[in-house]
Design a protein around this motif. Structure first.
Motif, short mmCIF file in Angstrom:
data_model
loop_
_atom_site.label_atom_id
_atom_site.label_comp_id
_atom_site.label_asym_id
_atom_site.label_seq_id
_atom_site.Cartn_x
_atom_site.Cartn_y
_atom_site.Cartn_z
N ARG A 1 0.83 -1.21 0.00
CA ARG A 1 0.00 0.00 0.00
C ARG A 1 0.86 1.25 0.00
NH1 ARG A 1 -4.55 -2.20 4.31
NH2 ARG A 1 -5.65 -3.54 2.81
N ALA A 2 1.97 1.21 0.75
CA ALA A 2 2.88 2.35 0.72
C ALA A 2 3.46 2.53 -0.68
CB ALA A 2 4.00 2.15 1.74
N GLN A 3 3.78 1.39 -1.32
CA GLN A 3 4.31 1.46 -2.69
C GLN A 3 3.26 2.03 -3.64
OE1 GLN A 3 5.79 -2.29 -4.08
NE2 GLN A 3 6.23 -1.53 -6.14
N GLU A 4 2.00 1.60 -3.45
CA GLU A 4 0.93 2.13 -4.29
C GLU A 4 0.76 3.62 -4.07
OE1 GLU A 4 -2.45 -0.17 -3.27
OE2 GLU A 4 -1.85 -1.93 -4.44
N GLU A 5 0.87 4.05 -2.80
CA GLU A 5 0.76 5.48 -2.51
C GLU A 5 1.89 6.25 -3.18
OE1 GLU A 5 0.58 6.00 1.67
OE2 GLU A 5 -1.39 5.07 1.90
N ASN B 1 3.72 9.66 -7.38
CA ASN B 1 4.56 9.91 -8.54
C ASN B 1 3.73 10.20 -9.78
OD1 ASN B 1 6.95 9.57 -7.12
ND2 ASN B 1 7.08 7.38 -7.57
N SER B 2 2.62 9.47 -9.91
CA SER B 2 1.73 9.72 -11.06
C SER B 2 1.14 11.12 -10.99
CB SER B 2 0.62 8.67 -11.08
OG SER B 2 -0.30 8.93 -12.11
N ARG B 3 0.72 11.52 -9.78
CA ARG B 3 0.18 12.86 -9.61
C ARG B 3 1.24 13.92 -9.89
NH1 ARG B 3 -2.21 12.98 -3.78
NH2 ARG B 3 -2.46 15.18 -4.32
N LEU B 4 2.47 13.64 -9.40
CA LEU B 4 3.55 14.59 -9.63
C LEU B 4 3.84 14.72 -11.13
CD1 LEU B 4 6.01 13.73 -6.72
CD2 LEU B 4 4.58 15.76 -6.95
#
Length: 429
Positions: free
Chosen positions: A157-161, A166-169
């Motif tokens: 879940r941390a990796q998904e976050e 990163n996707s948002r950035l």
């Protein structure tokens, strides 16, 4: 016969053997105790490990040891002394048992990562990474399998976050890099990022980095921004129209919106600013204002023309009906229209009908008399018609001299007078 010396030698030998046996027994006991201690320490370590660990022996995979972490994975199962297929109900238990056959037969480990699972009675989806390895005796014979599993739900879940962040950035960076408005980020007062739009509009290029925000606007604009900051409810949040400065010293009208950038603790550690170049908008506004002024002027001209119509009634006879209020600008229009109409129609008589005039003061009366005088200079007789009692009283009160001007009470009477004058002129000729 055995001599005393022989007996003594045998006794010594027996004592030495006994001592050796005692030493061997003590050594074996120490080794056994050491092995037991190591086994207990290993067992304690396994039981206390955060990872789930279980030991199964034999081809039927009978559980002989599981730690608390293993029990936490399946708290409803009691595995010790039971076969795998009896502990984990079908279809999962038999499926795992079939997967473990190669491990028990060949010793090849079985590894699986991020396997989804749910605890009994729970709808929460979790993930497990596990490792099945063969247990061997000193001879190399496989006698069991050890299971090592880690609940990696939190890590995933941390990796998904992180991936989502990163996707948002990436998305935000793409928006900033392709935005038509200038975007600037400052840290401790200095620019650390400027998007291509701002680098173009400011003329700084890559050299914008390390500039300060006051470098980007003129002194008056910076003072305005500082004042707005002091007045604002939110620190750093300001919006104002400013004069932006290019690197070459030229300026352009702009709009700036600044906003604070906070860290995870809520403290402001940077400031963002969005610049909008208003040059084209101001040019468009000026063009629109100019067009609007031209339109208003055209409308006013049309209104004046409609409010001062010149109507030809007969040959050399024109009528100008006057309606509404007459001010200085309109009196000039009346004079201009009448003179142009007289010349165009070669009018001998012009009728000014005041039936629709709301009021008449000294200025209006003087304007009409001036118009009549100008017409007479062109050889045209002016007839003033439609004077109401109120207007007549006002003219008398202000002492208006109407000598030389023919007046009639109605337009009809004025037209009759003009036509009669025309007939008289024809007979006299």
């Amino acid at each position: 016969m055995t001599s005393v010396e022989d007996l003594r030698a045998e006794l010594t030998r027996m004592r030495e053997e006994n001592a050796a046996l005692t030493r061997a027994r003590d050594e074996a006991r120490r080794e056994r105790d050491e092995a037991r201690r190591e086994r207990d320490e290993l067992r304690t370590a396994i039981l206390g490990m955060p990872a789930a660990v279980g030991v199964m022996v034999g081809p039927e995979h009978v559980f002989t040891l599981v730690n608390d972490a293993w029990r936490a994975l399946e708290p409803s199962y009691e595995p010790l002394g039971k076969r795998l297929v009896d502990v984990i109900p079908p279809p999962l238990g038999p499926r795992i048992a079939s997967m473990l056959e190669p491990v028990f037969q060949t010793g090849e480990p079985l590894i699986a990562a991020n396997v989804p699972f749910s605890l009994p009675g729970s709808t929460e989806r979790r993930f497990l990474t596990f490792h099945y390895s063969a247990l061997r005796r000193d001879s190399g014979e496989i006698f069991g399998i050890v299971f090592h599993g880690m609940d990696v739900t939190r890590q995933l879940r941390a990796q998904e976050e992180v991936q989502s962040l990163n996707s948002r950035l990436r998305t935000l960076l793409a928006l900033a890099e392709n935005a038509p408005d200038g975007i600037v980020v400052t840290e401790r007062g200095r620019v650390t990022y400027a998007n291509p739009a701002f680098r173009r509009m400011s003329g700084y290029g890559q050299e914008i980095v390390e500039a300060t925000l006051p470098d980007l606007v003129d002194d008056e604009s910076w003072a305005l921004l500082e004042a707005r900051r002091q007045e604002g409810a939110s620190p750093g949040a300001v919006q104002a129209s400013v004069t932006c400065c290019r690197r070459d010293g030229s300026t352009f009208p702009g709009e700036i919106s600044t906003f604070p950038i906070r860290d995870e603790g809520g403290q402001i550690d940077a400031e963002g600013a969005i610049f909008r170049d208003l040059t084209e908008r101001r040019r468009a506004e000026q063009e629109q204002q100019s067009l609007q002024e031209d339109l208003i002027a055209a409308q006013q001209r049309a209104i004046r023309e409609l409010s001062t119509p010149l109507i030809p009634l007969a040959r050399q006879l024109v009528v100008m009906p006057l309606v509404g209020t007459i001010d200085s600008a309109r009196s000039e229009q009346i004079l201009e229209t009448l003179l142009q109409g007289i010349a165009a129609h070669q009018a001998a008589v012009a009728i000014l009908d005041t039936t629709g005039v709301r009021s008449m003061d000294e200025q209006v009366a003087s304007s009409l008399l001036r118009t009549a005088g100008a017409a007479r200079l062109l050889g045209t007789e002016v007839i003033l018609t439609g004077i109401s009692p109120e207007v007549a009283r006002a003219l008398v009160e202000i002492g208006t001299d109407l000598s030389g001007v023919v007046t009639r009470g109605t337009l009809e009477a004025g037209v009759a007078y003009a036509l009669g004058r025309r007939r008289r002129s024809k007979r006299g000729s």
